[in-house]
Write a protein that holds these residues in place. Structure first.
Motif, mmCIF file in Angstrom:
data_model
loop_
_atom_site.group_PDB
_atom_site.id
_atom_site.type_symbol
_atom_site.label_atom_id
_atom_site.label_comp_id
_atom_site.label_asym_id
_atom_site.label_seq_id
_atom_site.Cartn_x
_atom_site.Cartn_y
_atom_site.Cartn_z
ATOM 1 N N LYS A 214 0.847 -1.184 0.000
ATOM 2 C CA LYS A 214 0.000 0.000 0.000
ATOM 3 C C LYS A 214 0.885 1.237 0.000
ATOM 4 O O LYS A 214 1.662 1.453 0.921
ATOM 5 C CB LYS A 214 -0.915 0.027 1.233
ATOM 6 N N THR B 290 6.913 9.982 -3.625
ATOM 7 C CA THR B 290 6.415 9.387 -4.859
ATOM 8 C C THR B 290 7.452 9.587 -5.945
ATOM 9 O O THR B 290 8.280 10.497 -5.869
ATOM 10 C CB THR B 290 5.083 10.021 -5.297
ATOM 11 N N SER C 171 4.576 4.291 1.794
ATOM 12 C CA SER C 171 3.530 4.307 2.809
ATOM 13 C C SER C 171 4.096 4.914 4.090
ATOM 14 O O SER C 171 5.302 5.039 4.239
ATOM 15 C CB SER C 171 3.043 2.878 3.090
ATOM 16 N N PRO C 172 3.235 5.340 5.036
ATOM 17 C CA PRO C 172 3.762 5.862 6.309
ATOM 18 C C PRO C 172 4.677 4.876 7.014
ATOM 19 O O PRO C 172 5.596 5.284 7.716
ATOM 20 C CB PRO C 172 2.485 6.149 7.118
ATOM 21 N N SER D 134 -0.186 4.576 -0.389
ATOM 22 C CA SER D 134 -0.848 5.864 -0.199
ATOM 23 C C SER D 134 -0.531 6.409 1.184
ATOM 24 O O SER D 134 -0.351 5.652 2.131
ATOM 25 C CB SER D 134 -2.358 5.695 -0.365
ATOM 26 N N GLY D 135 -0.525 7.730 1.302
ATOM 27 C CA GLY D 135 -0.316 8.375 2.582
ATOM 28 C C GLY D 135 1.124 8.651 2.926
ATOM 29 O O GLY D 135 1.397 9.274 3.945
ATOM 30 N N GLY D 136 2.098 8.190 2.136
ATOM 31 C CA GLY D 136 3.505 8.427 2.416
ATOM 32 C C GLY D 136 3.972 9.764 1.871
ATOM 33 O O GLY D 136 3.256 10.469 1.156
ATOM 34 N N GLU D 137 5.219 10.117 2.199
ATOM 35 C CA GLU D 137 5.776 11.406 1.789
ATOM 36 C C GLU D 137 6.396 11.361 0.403
ATOM 37 O O GLU D 137 6.596 12.395 -0.210
ATOM 38 C CB GLU D 137 6.847 11.859 2.791
#
Length: 746
Positions: free
Chosen positions: A258, A265, A284-285, A260-263
């Motif tokens: 997963k 890309t 991801s976080p 999404s939500g990380g710093e």
């Protein structure tokens, strides 16, 4: 300022330094996390390219079989593929096949008939229909049930495959098809895949003008790419591979992580076999949480504890002063109520007690400030010595250890102290004759790195520029301060212009600026195209601790430091700003007419030529503070000396007895049990040939005021740089025998 506010001021300064240090370390953590993410991305891209190259190498080997043998039978083709042992060595490859080309349908059916059937079931060319050219899969190995289904299939009948096959034949190079559903999967898993085609070129057994067909390999996206992203490093990194632009219809592969939500890309485009693959990555976080220990949290807690401790010590000192004052008041009141016949004696005694009170108060304050100064200088000795030592080594491991030592200190406290001294015009300057044009030329690269790529830098340097008499390092620091302020005022890019010029400030200008002495000056102007300042901000911009930046982004001492340096150098500072147009800060430094040695524009940060030691010169370092001792030992060893070390005087005497070759003892003055003077006396008595060099965190006057240390004894004050240490050690060792300086009392 009332003394009762001193603890609060100390606490405020400590919290400010802690906040700045914590913010800087947080930025370092973010940069480290981004570097780890970029490394994962580059490894993934390299893995995809390598996987494609392996598939291409297998197909080129099969093409070589046809060039060598001409007409290849099914048995020969099967034997070649079996030698590759695809299920074990290349499990992500469905197979390697040969697709024959025919201009007509009859020729195609003849070729299929000649190829025969690998089993009892017949093989026919399919699907039906009339086309401009035909093809049929004659061989496809290993021949499992899925590959058996594909035999006889005319890949030219399907648009995506036909585009890649025709492109491969025309270019005579390998080509990759777009996203398709493989024949093997039409009735089963229906996974997206693609094919790689290598055309059979004339050469060897293939005649010129003849085109037998293609060797190819059908590949599933998941089977091919999933093994690349199964490692622990991809558990928290989402990877998606698309044929062309990212869209669900073009998706070839996506891992289960997963993202999404990380710093972080990233997106990469690869050109493989005439196709463009788009690789998209997202963290991801949990990816950020896998970073090493958050050093900023340790520094934050330590900074808060140290700030609270210093404030408590100041508060205790103030309480002590108040108790002493109250005691004196009580005693004076008692004396005032005494017998009239003793008034003269009472007055005399009151005066004596007042003097005693003043002495006690000053002694208490002196003891407190002396102790704080000693500990603070020890901390600065570790920090500044480690950073200075780091300038002289390229070893990554050693640099890391030095940086870790430096993080234990309070570098921000030292910077804040220097800025306060600059504003109060009490800092120590080392002036020299400076060519401002040459200094600007040497600073250009430093300024570009400081400003970053978003800010354009332009320098306009006047010809025949006069010289000035100023501290070159402080002048460089002032220009960097102004450049950083200008960069922060231009968040959406902009231009920074630095100009130099000769100018004359006359009596009319001096009349409106009382701090200006009329005369000739060198102008250094720093201009930006930023937001500008309103009048109310301009009126306060030189006040210490005044800032318009966000909390944690600035101390409010930058312009104050520049102003203090300029005034201490006999110059003048002028600021002009318009909201929406930008700001210009003008530094006027007096023209130099003398003949002082030319600094030649060399910045103070240039590496000194250090005196070196020899391996046969053995030095004993004695220091009770472990961090300071390790820093001193590392510096001396880097200078070429052989060094042993001891934590106190008793251990030092034992090491002297077991190492008769010691030439110099480098000892701290203030140590528990046996201090440096007592140790030196014992060494002079037992080892008169050994040289002595003292060091201390106290100022020289504070140490020698009680008569224990002679003013001529060799002493180097903390904090010291490696250059200062190198010169002082060399001076003591090279002094002729018999010229050793005496200790007090000798």
């Amino acid at each position: 300022m009332p003394r009762r506010f001193l603890p609060f001021l100390i606490l405020l300064i400590g919290l400010l330094v802690t906040a700045l240090t914590t913010w800087q370390l947080q930025q370092t953590d973010r940069q480290r996390s981004e570097a780890r993410f970029n490394a994962v991305v580059e490894r993934a891209v390299g893995g995809v390219e390598a996987t494609y190259d392996i598939q291409l190498a297998l197909l080129r080997g099969a093409a070589g079989l046809f060039n060598a043998s001409g007409a290849v039978t099914r048995q020969e083709f099967r034997a070649y593929v079996e030698r590759l042992n695809l299920p074990q060595n290349y499990p992500n490859v469905l197979g390697i096949g040969f697709a024959a080309y025919a201009a007509t349908r009859d020729e195609l059916e003849r070729q299929v008939a000649e190829a025969g059937s690998p089993d009892a079931r017949p093989v026919a060319a399919w699907p039906a229909g009339t086309r401009n050219g035909y093809s049929a899969i004659r061989y496809l190995e290993p021949l499992h049930r899925g590959n058996r289904t594909a035999l006889g299939f005319d890949m030219l009948s399907e648009a995506v495959r036909r585009e890649a096959m025709i492109a491969a034949r025309r270019s005579q190079h390998s080509r990759m098809s777009g996203r398709v559903l493989l024949v093997q999967d039409m009735d089963r898993r229906r996974q997206p895949g693609f094919l790689i085609y290598v055309p059979l070129k004339p050469g060897g057994s293939i005649e010129a003008g003849e085109f037998p067909g293609w060797v190819y390999s059908p590949l599933r996206g998941k089977d091919l790419f999933a093994p690349l992203f199964q490692g622990a490093e991809f558990e928290n990194v989402h990877v998606a591979i698309y044929d062309g632009a990212p869209s669900p219809a073009n998706l070839l592969f996506a891992n289960a992580a997963k993202g999404s939500g990380g710093e972080h890309t990233a997106s990469r485009r690869l050109q493989l076999g005439g196709r463009t693959l788009t690789l998209q990555f997202g963290s991801s976080p949990a990816f950020e949480r896998r970073s090493p220990i958050r050093l900023w949290l340790v520094v934050l807690l330590a900074g808060l504890a140290i700030s609270a401790l210093l404030a408590a010590l100041a508060w205790q000192a103030e309480r002590l002063v108040r108790r002493v004052r109250a005691q004196v008041v009580r005693r004076t009141a008692q004396l005032n109520n005494s017998n009239a016949r003793l008034r003269e004696e009472i007055a005399a005694r009151g005066q004596a007690e007042a003097q005693l009170f003043q002495a006690q108060k000053m002694e208490a304050v002196g003891q407190l400030t002396g102790g704080i100064a000693h500990d603070f200088n020890n901390m600065l000795a570790v920090v500044i010595g480690s950073l200075d030592f780091a300038r002289h080594t390229d070893d990554v491991g050693r640099l890391k250890r030095l940086n870790e030592q430096a993080l234990k200190g309070a570098t921000k406290a030292a910077e804040l102290t220097q800025r306060l001294l600059a504003f109060s015009r009490r800092q120590t300057l080392i002036p020299a004759v400076v060519d401002a044009n040459k200094l600007m030329a040497e600073m250009s690269e430093l300024l570009r790195r400081t400003l970053g790529g978003s800010t354009r830098l332009e320098t306009v340097l006047a010809g025949g520029l006069w010289r000035v008499f100023a501290d070159p390092s402080q002048l460089e620091s002032a220009i960097v301060n102004l450049a950083v302020n200008a960069r922060d005022a231009m968040p959406d890019n902009g231009q920074l212009t630095i100009e130099t010029a000769n100018c004359h400030l006359d009596e009319r200008y001096a009349a409106t600026h009382p701090d200006v002495v009329p005369g000739q000056y060198v102008l250094i102007a720093v201009s930006d195209t930023g937001e500008g300042m309103p009048p109310e901000v301009q009126a306060r911009v030189l006040e210490p601790f005044f800032t318009t930046k966000e909390v944690g982004r600035g101390t409010g001492l930058g312009l104050s430091q520049v102003f203090g340096f300029v005034k201490q150098s006999g110059g003048h500072l002028n600021i002009y700003s318009e909201v929406g147009r930008g700001t210009t800060v003008k530094i006027y430094l007096p023209r130099h007419h003398g003949t002082a040695p030319d600094a030649d524009g060399v910045p103070a940060t240039q590496l000194e030529r250090l005196p070196r030691g020899r391996a046969d010169e053995l030095i004993l370092a004695v220091e009770d503070e472990e961090d300071v001792r390790l820093m001193s030992v590392g510096a001396l060893r880097e200078l070429g000396y052989t060094v042993i070390h001891a934590p106190d005087g008793a251990v030092a005497l034992q090491m002297l007895a077991s190492h008769p070759g010691v030439r110099l003892v480098f000892t701290d003055l203030v140590m528990p049990e046996m201090d440096g003077i007592e140790l030196a006396a014992a060494i002079r008595e037992e080892y008169p040939e050994v040289r002595l060099l003292f060091t201390t965190g106290y100022a020289r006057n504070a140490v020698s005021r009680d008569g224990r240390l002679d003013g001529e004894v060799d002493l180097i004050s903390k904090p010291f740089t490696i250059a200062q240490l190198a010169g002082k050690v060399r001076q003591v060792l090279d002094r002729p025998a018999g010229n050793d300086q005496p200790l007090v009392g000798e």
